[in-house]
Design an enzyme around this catalytic site. Sequence first.
Site: not given
Length: 407
Positions: A24, A139, A219, A247, A250, A279, A365
């Site tokens: 990539r 899952s 998404h 998220t 996006k 974090t 991916t």
Amino acid sequence: MTTTDYTAIFTSALDGLRRAGNYRQFADICRYKGRFPRALHRGAHGEHEVTVWCSNDYLGMGQHPKVIEAMHFALNEVGAGSGGTRNISGTTHYHVELEAELADLHGKEAALLFNSGYMSNEATLSTLGRLLPGVVILSDELNHASMIEGIKHGRCDKQVFAHNDLADLEQRLRALPLERPKVIAFESVYSMDGDIAPIREICDLADAYGALTYCDEVHAVGMYGPRGGGIIEREGLLHRVDIIEGTLAKAFGLMGGYITGAAPLVDAIRSFAPGFIFTTSIAPVIAAGATASIRHLKESQTERTLQAAHAKKLTAALRAKMLPVMATPSHIVPVIIGDPVKCKALTDRLMNEFHIYAQPINFPTVPRGTERIRLTPGPLHGELEIARLVAALDHLWTDMGLRRAAA
């Protein structure tokens, strides 16, 4: 005495990626504020203005005046960084406001911010695996890598059910003791194929077999539902899904991830998840921009309506040229090439010859043999951009001898 040649090991691994066509490369891109999907590309062939066709900023909200204004205001008011973890000086009023906005968006009692969607999935699922005694996480086989890593780090029992296969899921649930804790983890929109989970039926199975439901809506948030609450909101199921993960990176146009759910559950993740506790929190300026974006998309249908219309037009135009576009019920438009080397060559030529930016999507991916370009038409891609893209792909498909779809 010989020592390990570390450089040779790294070089060999990278050479293997190159031979397989899966190495990539980054594209040096600077978007023009206010002119998206236009961007400046700096590459081996010089500097060129390009049209971006692979951005996850699905609605162009990263360019929206309300978002930019809110970020400028926050930057001028409190400065750049947050100054610490959420527990130690890193919780500002901008974070508090954003979490309230997210909880409201999904009809939940509470929300928790993370620095990325990857982090929110990994931290939450791994913590559930450790907190729930004897839990089994079921899952979907096409779940995102962040979900897979979270389940693995939870060190709990897991079962992988066939993609969107309700019969396989029920068979697995039926074989487990009713009293044993269970979590069904799945996505709403699967980003590479653009298909959608049978959420209502999964919730029915969860109710019948005593399982929690965990749905990744990254998404879908901002894209679907009357207020942009995702597929779950669109289907009227906000009250039935226990944990909704999303998220800000996006459709909302910023960065960061989050979960929403019942207050005790969210508080438990806040209190026990190392990925959250240790974090530094997202910058207040990011939180301010995300809040403005969410508030706008709760009220505005314009961006969603235009995006859907452009996705439909692009898909129809690709089919008219017999290009192998996948039919999907979502905003994602995948075009299958099926060979990693050809996929990379195609996208290189799109950039260098036509100044069109579409990134190759190769293994890991997507499975080998399903390599593709993943096109993401947005509200700011007009008919001219669609026509230019389809003409370029039509030319390259012929010139490169790529396989077309059946008539």
